[in-house]
Motif scaffolding. Sequence first.
Motif, PDB file in Angstrom:
ATOM      1  N   ARG A   1     -57.538  37.870 -12.785  1.00 52.28           N
ATOM      2  CA  ARG A   1     -58.939  37.481 -12.588  1.00 52.28           C
ATOM      3  C   ARG A   1     -59.063  35.962 -12.439  1.00 52.28           C
ATOM      4  O   ARG A   1     -59.773  35.467 -11.560  1.00 52.28           O
ATOM      5  N   LEU A   2     -58.342  35.226 -13.279  1.00 49.33           N
ATOM      6  CA  LEU A   2     -58.366  33.761 -13.174  1.00 49.33           C
ATOM      7  C   LEU A   2     -57.842  33.288 -11.822  1.00 49.33           C
ATOM      8  O   LEU A   2     -58.446  32.438 -11.182  1.00 49.33           O
ATOM      9  N   TYR A   3     -56.697  33.826 -11.406  1.00 53.01           N
ATOM     10  CA  TYR A   3     -56.127  33.419 -10.120  1.00 53.01           C
ATOM     11  C   TYR A   3     -57.091  33.709  -8.975  1.00 53.01           C
ATOM     12  O   TYR A   3     -57.260  32.907  -8.074  1.00 53.01           O
ATOM     13  N   ASP A   4     -57.695  34.883  -9.029  1.00 51.13           N
ATOM     14  CA  ASP A   4     -58.564  35.313  -7.940  1.00 51.13           C
ATOM     15  C   ASP A   4     -59.865  34.520  -7.886  1.00 51.13           C
ATOM     16  O   ASP A   4     -60.341  34.174  -6.804  1.00 51.13           O
ATOM     17  N   GLU A   5     -60.432  34.214  -9.030  1.00 53.48           N
ATOM     18  CA  GLU A   5     -61.766  33.621  -9.066  1.00 53.48           C
ATOM     19  C   GLU A   5     -61.801  32.111  -8.883  1.00 53.48           C
ATOM     20  O   GLU A   5     -62.845  31.556  -8.556  1.00 53.48           O
ATOM     21  N   THR A   6     -60.693  31.445  -9.097  1.00 48.97           N
ATOM     22  CA  THR A   6     -60.715  29.994  -8.956  1.00 48.97           C
ATOM     23  C   THR A   6     -60.839  29.607  -7.482  1.00 48.97           C
ATOM     24  O   THR A   6     -60.251  30.229  -6.612  1.00 48.97           O
TER      25      THR A   6
ATOM     26  N   LEU B   1     -48.587  26.445  -6.742  1.00 46.89           N
ATOM     27  CA  LEU B   1     -48.124  27.248  -7.873  1.00 46.89           C
ATOM     28  C   LEU B   1     -49.112  28.363  -8.191  1.00 46.89           C
ATOM     29  O   LEU B   1     -48.716  29.498  -8.458  1.00 46.89           O
ATOM     30  N   LEU B   2     -50.388  28.071  -8.125  1.00 44.52           N
ATOM     31  CA  LEU B   2     -51.401  29.097  -8.355  1.00 44.52           C
ATOM     32  C   LEU B   2     -51.309  30.182  -7.280  1.00 44.52           C
ATOM     33  O   LEU B   2     -51.350  31.377  -7.583  1.00 44.52           O
ATOM     34  N   LEU B   3     -51.149  29.791  -6.023  1.00 37.36           N
ATOM     35  CA  LEU B   3     -51.012  30.769  -4.946  1.00 37.36           C
ATOM     36  C   LEU B   3     -49.751  31.612  -5.120  1.00 37.36           C
ATOM     37  O   LEU B   3     -49.762  32.821  -4.863  1.00 37.36           O
ATOM     38  N   PHE B   4     -48.659  30.988  -5.553  1.00 34.04           N
ATOM     39  CA  PHE B   4     -47.447  31.752  -5.816  1.00 34.04           C
ATOM     40  C   PHE B   4     -47.700  32.789  -6.895  1.00 34.04           C
ATOM     41  O   PHE B   4     -47.357  33.974  -6.740  1.00 34.04           O
ATOM     42  N   ASN B   5     -48.294  32.371  -8.013  1.00 33.66           N
ATOM     43  CA  ASN B   5     -48.542  33.287  -9.125  1.00 33.66           C
ATOM     44  C   ASN B   5     -49.493  34.414  -8.729  1.00 33.66           C
ATOM     45  O   ASN B   5     -49.293  35.567  -9.097  1.00 33.66           O
TER      46      ASN B   5
ATOM     47  N   ILE C   1     -49.256  44.262  -1.068  1.00 26.13           N
ATOM     48  CA  ILE C   1     -48.100  43.459  -0.659  1.00 26.13           C
ATOM     49  C   ILE C   1     -48.462  42.484   0.447  1.00 26.13           C
ATOM     50  O   ILE C   1     -48.062  41.314   0.407  1.00 26.13           O
ATOM     51  N   ASP C   2     -49.227  42.934   1.427  1.00 28.27           N
ATOM     52  CA  ASP C   2     -49.604  42.041   2.535  1.00 28.27           C
ATOM     53  C   ASP C   2     -50.396  40.837   2.039  1.00 28.27           C
ATOM     54  O   ASP C   2     -50.133  39.697   2.449  1.00 28.27           O
ATOM     55  N   ALA C   3     -51.354  41.074   1.158  1.00 28.73           N
ATOM     56  CA  ALA C   3     -52.159  39.967   0.614  1.00 28.73           C
ATOM     57  C   ALA C   3     -51.295  39.039  -0.228  1.00 28.73           C
ATOM     58  O   ALA C   3     -51.448  37.811  -0.177  1.00 28.73           O
ATOM     59  N   GLY C   4     -50.366  39.608  -1.003  1.00 28.11           N
ATOM     60  CA  GLY C   4     -49.473  38.787  -1.818  1.00 28.11           C
ATOM     61  C   GLY C   4     -48.576  37.909  -0.971  1.00 28.11           C
ATOM     62  O   GLY C   4     -48.403  36.718  -1.252  1.00 28.11           O
ATOM     63  N   GLU C   5     -48.020  38.488   0.080  1.00 27.94           N
ATOM     64  CA  GLU C   5     -47.179  37.696   0.979  1.00 27.94           C
ATOM     65  C   GLU C   5     -48.002  36.601   1.655  1.00 27.94           C
ATOM     66  O   GLU C   5     -47.504  35.489   1.861  1.00 27.94           O
ATOM     67  N   SER C   6     -49.240  36.893   1.968  1.00 25.95           N
ATOM     68  CA  SER C   6     -50.126  35.882   2.555  1.00 25.95           C
ATOM     69  C   SER C   6     -50.331  34.714   1.588  1.00 25.95           C
ATOM     70  O   SER C   6     -50.326  33.543   1.999  1.00 25.95           O
ATOM     71  N   MET C   7     -50.490  35.009   0.293  1.00 30.49           N
ATOM     72  CA  MET C   7     -50.632  33.943  -0.704  1.00 30.49           C
ATOM     73  C   MET C   7     -49.369  33.101  -0.750  1.00 30.49           C
ATOM     74  O   MET C   7     -49.426  31.870  -0.820  1.00 30.49           O
ATOM     75  N   TRP C   8     -48.199  33.759  -0.693  1.00 28.29           N
ATOM     76  CA  TRP C   8     -46.940  33.030  -0.719  1.00 28.29           C
ATOM     77  C   TRP C   8     -46.792  32.148   0.514  1.00 28.29           C
ATOM     78  O   TRP C   8     -46.332  31.007   0.407  1.00 28.29           O
ATOM     79  N   LYS C   9     -47.209  32.636   1.665  1.00 20.15           N
ATOM     80  CA  LYS C   9     -47.126  31.823   2.883  1.00 20.15           C
ATOM     81  C   LYS C   9     -48.048  30.613   2.793  1.00 20.15           C
ATOM     82  O   LYS C   9     -47.688  29.514   3.224  1.00 20.15           O
ATOM     83  N   GLN C  10     -49.233  30.799   2.209  1.00 19.57           N
ATOM     84  CA  GLN C  10     -50.145  29.665   2.010  1.00 19.57           C
ATOM     85  C   GLN C  10     -49.525  28.653   1.042  1.00 19.57           C
ATOM     86  O   GLN C  10     -49.674  27.437   1.231  1.00 19.57           O
ATOM     87  N   ALA C  11     -48.833  29.145   0.024  1.00 18.12           N
ATOM     88  CA  ALA C  11     -48.159  28.248  -0.924  1.00 18.12           C
ATOM     89  C   ALA C  11     -47.080  27.435  -0.217  1.00 18.12           C
ATOM     90  O   ALA C  11     -46.957  26.226  -0.427  1.00 18.12           O
ATOM     91  N   VAL C  12     -46.298  28.084   0.649  1.00 15.87           N
ATOM     92  CA  VAL C  12     -45.244  27.379   1.386  1.00 15.87           C
ATOM     93  C   VAL C  12     -45.858  26.320   2.292  1.00 15.87           C
ATOM     94  O   VAL C  12     -45.301  25.230   2.448  1.00 15.87           O
ATOM     95  N   ASP C  13     -47.020  26.613   2.857  1.00 19.59           N
ATOM     96  CA  ASP C  13     -47.697  25.635   3.714  1.00 19.59           C
ATOM     97  C   ASP C  13     -48.068  24.364   2.951  1.00 19.59           C
ATOM     98  O   ASP C  13     -48.313  23.322   3.560  1.00 19.59           O
TER      99      ASP C  13
END
Length: 135
Positions: A48-53, A59-63, A78-90
């Motif tokens: 909830r914290l990760y989503d609402e901020t 690091l937050l996007l990775f988590n 999985i698709d949304a999670g991978e999208s968060m990881w790609k945003q983190a890499v960016d």
Amino acid sequence: LFTNTRSRSNVALGLKCINYAASAGSPSGVNKKAVLLESSGDWFGAARLYDETTRKNALLLFNWGYCLVNGNGVEQNIDAGESMWKQAVDMAPDEGSEEAAYFLYEQYVREVKQEARRWLKISAELGYQEAVELI
């Protein structure tokens, strides 16, 4: 919370600081509070914290991506999670981007080898030790 030989740790004060930083929307504060929730088994609270901020760092996007990919505290996506990881890499070289790239490598390594290799290379270039050892 940091301790050293000259001062006694003040856990209560440290927790107050983390709570304040999280309530102010600081990505670092949110990360620290969410990790505390995770460590006590409250994946729903952490997710909830990760989503609402609204302010996010790598690091937050990775988590948050980790929660989504594994269904920890949220419905697995999985698709949304991978999208968060790609945003983190960016956000490289910010902390969390190297680990996000490595986890993307792990997602792709069995089925899309070229894509996996690309993420492994990025992770290694960002200094993630497990990736460096595989290169």
